[in-house]
Every structure is written in C-alpha cells, then in structure tokens.
Scaffold this motif. Sequence first.
Motif, PDB file in Angstrom:
ATOM      1  N   ASP A  85       0.875  -1.166   0.000  1.00 28.31           N
ATOM      2  CA  ASP A  85       0.000   0.000   0.000  1.00 28.31           C
ATOM      3  C   ASP A  85       0.916   1.221   0.000  1.00 28.31           C
ATOM      4  OD1 ASP A  85      -1.895   1.952   0.219  1.00 28.31           O
ATOM      5  OD2 ASP A  85      -3.033   0.969   1.799  1.00 28.31           O
ATOM      6  N   PRO A  86       1.007   1.926  -1.127  1.00 26.61           N
ATOM      7  CA  PRO A  86       1.951   3.040  -1.209  1.00 26.61           C
ATOM      8  C   PRO A  86       1.738   4.096  -0.126  1.00 26.61           C
ATOM      9  CG  PRO A  86       1.161   2.457  -3.386  1.00 26.61           C
ATOM     10  CD  PRO A  86       0.325   1.692  -2.405  1.00 26.61           C
ATOM     11  N   ILE A  87       0.474   4.477   0.108  1.00 22.45           N
ATOM     12  CA  ILE A  87       0.137   5.356   1.232  1.00 22.45           C
ATOM     13  C   ILE A  87      -1.139   4.827   1.857  1.00 22.45           C
ATOM     14  CG2 ILE A  87      -0.545   7.668   1.972  1.00 22.45           C
ATOM     15  CD1 ILE A  87       1.166   8.856  -0.205  1.00 22.45           C
ATOM     16  N   ASP A  88      -1.019   4.247   3.017  1.00 23.13           N
ATOM     17  CA  ASP A  88      -2.186   3.778   3.764  1.00 23.13           C
ATOM     18  C   ASP A  88      -2.651   4.917   4.666  1.00 23.13           C
ATOM     19  OD1 ASP A  88      -4.148   1.996   4.695  1.00 23.13           O
ATOM     20  OD2 ASP A  88      -2.929   1.526   6.446  1.00 23.13           O
ATOM     21  N   GLY A  89      -3.860   5.393   4.418  1.00 21.74           N
ATOM     22  CA  GLY A  89      -4.355   6.567   5.114  1.00 21.74           C
ATOM     23  C   GLY A  89      -4.293   7.799   4.218  1.00 21.74           C
ATOM     24  N   THR A  90      -4.721   7.638   2.960  1.00 21.51           N
ATOM     25  CA  THR A  90      -4.635   8.757   2.009  1.00 21.51           C
ATOM     26  C   THR A  90      -5.451   9.952   2.476  1.00 21.51           C
ATOM     27  OG1 THR A  90      -4.212   7.269   0.141  1.00 21.51           O
ATOM     28  CG2 THR A  90      -5.081   9.445  -0.377  1.00 21.51           C
ATOM     29  N   ARG A  91      -6.597   9.703   3.087  1.00 24.28           N
ATOM     30  CA  ARG A  91      -7.392  10.839   3.591  1.00 24.28           C
ATOM     31  C   ARG A  91      -6.594  11.635   4.631  1.00 24.28           C
ATOM     32  NH1 ARG A  91     -11.453   6.919   2.868  1.00 24.28           N
ATOM     33  NH2 ARG A  91     -13.135   7.600   1.470  1.00 24.28           N
ATOM     34  N   SER A  92      -5.868  10.946   5.482  1.00 25.85           N
ATOM     35  CA  SER A  92      -5.029  11.624   6.468  1.00 25.85           C
ATOM     36  C   SER A  92      -3.922  12.412   5.784  1.00 25.85           C
ATOM     37  CB  SER A  92      -4.417  10.607   7.438  1.00 25.85           C
ATOM     38  OG  SER A  92      -5.424   9.964   8.188  1.00 25.85           O
ATOM     39  N   PHE A  93      -3.352  11.832   4.738  1.00 22.45           N
ATOM     40  CA  PHE A  93      -2.313  12.532   3.982  1.00 22.45           C
ATOM     41  C   PHE A  93      -2.874  13.834   3.409  1.00 22.45           C
ATOM     42  CE2 PHE A  93      -0.175  13.460  -0.038  1.00 22.45           C
ATOM     43  CZ  PHE A  93       1.159  13.453   0.344  1.00 22.45           C
ATOM     44  N   VAL A  94      -4.067  13.744   2.815  1.00 22.87           N
ATOM     45  CA  VAL A  94      -4.696  14.924   2.220  1.00 22.87           C
ATOM     46  C   VAL A  94      -4.981  15.986   3.284  1.00 22.87           C
ATOM     47  CG1 VAL A  94      -6.793  15.745   1.073  1.00 22.87           C
ATOM     48  CG2 VAL A  94      -5.664  13.661   0.271  1.00 22.87           C
TER      49      VAL A  94
END
Length: 258
Positions: A85-94
């Motif tokens: 998973d390249p970025i798990d938690g994409t909403r958090s990243f955004v």
Amino acid sequence: MPAHDLPLLIDAAHMAGRVATSFTGPTAQRWDKADGAGPVTEADLAVNAQLLSTLRLARPDYGWLSEETEDNTDRLSQDRVFIVDPIDGTRSFVEGSNTWAHSIAVAEHGVITAAVVYLPLRNKLYAAAKGQGATCNGLPITASAQTALGQSTVLVAKPALLGEHWKTNNRPEFKHSFRPSLAYRLALVGEGRFEAMITLRQSWEWDIAAGALIIGEAGGVALDRTGAALQFNNADPRLNGVVAGGTPACAALIDALA
C-alpha cells in the motif's frame, strides 16, 4: 529468505517516505476512485511507481499486488509476491495529518515473511522478518499480554462497536480508540501500545499484510473475524475482517463477536 528481503523493504520504505513528503498533502492533486473506493493523490501514484521500479528491479521473479496498480492473475503463479500500500491513510495525507504510512510486505506461498510499516512524518519504522521478531526503529517490540478485556484498549472504527456485531446484541466492555491507517493500527498493537484492533469489513490485503507479520513476530496474533488464519495473495485480495492483538485479547474479542 525473510532476512534477505527485509533490508530491501526498509530501504524502499525510506525512499517512499522521501517521495511522499516531497508533496504537500492538502495541495497534492487528488481524484476519487470509482465505486466509492476513496481518494488517490499524485503522491500515492508517485510512491507506487518508485516502489514498483525499486522492488521489481531487485526481485524480478516476485509478483506484485498493490492498491495503486491494476491487478492481474500473474502473481498467483509466483512463489513470492510483494504486497504494497503506497500510502495507507490517504485521507489523512490529504488532511495534512502525520498518521499515514507506507506498508510493504513479501508473501511466500500465502504467508507473510518480511514486512515494514513506515510513518515518515512520525519517524517510526516498524519491521519484522518471519522467525526473527519485530522492531520499532530497531528496538524489539512485544504485544500486550493483558488478559482482562475490560482493562484493554482496542483500536476500532465506530461502526464495529454497534451491538449487531456482537453476541446478545451487546459488545463487551473495553476502552476504544481510533487511527485511520489500518497498517498503523496493527503496528501500534504489535508495539503493545494497544491491546488489540478490529476491523469487521472486508479488508484489502495491502492494508493488512505488513502489520499482520509485525504483530505475529511481536508475540501476538492476527486472524480473520471468524478466528481463521490469514492467507495472502488470494485471487480476490480481500480478507474477511481482521481481529489482531495480544493473544488473550484477540481470543476474547473473537469469542464475543456474533
């Protein structure tokens, strides 16, 4: 072989962190995936491309399963497979949070043998190789041995707390908390900071694979919601929920589920 793969995963995770943090989460270009599958950003795609290039170059005979790569059946015929998973938690990243993670694992004949969960903005790197224990930033970690569910804190999303999921329509007493990244939840449980984690919905393998080995090597266990062992690199890469933690807490939670 697990010891052979782990340094590669650690190096790849650090490179992924450098790629991801070169983007600014709230201003990174983003799209919504089809069928309500959630957001994806240019950072997810850039990290995926970097990991695909780095890992497949190093292990050309390994298969590939990633959230951000269109799946095909080639991986099913390969003995070893990267699950990413390249970025798990994409909403958090955004949102500009620091709780998103890179999750990278190797499965051999369906069993995870090497794994890394890396949170670059928290400077936390969890790692494990089968039979060799689990670490956080190089120091050994151990899952909780708490036996009393009432004294336990479980990482869980609110929908899973509804009575309908539990015997007698009433969940057992335990404290609960939440982290948006499933990989990070699993790593925190492996670290012993929480007794267990639960997700009752179908869960993608790339969210779970690395954290499951970290918990197992930390002395805990990760099972599906029925108590069955987790198997990876399935034709349909979804798991039947996950209950993971120190063995006593995990067993008590599975016993209490409807």
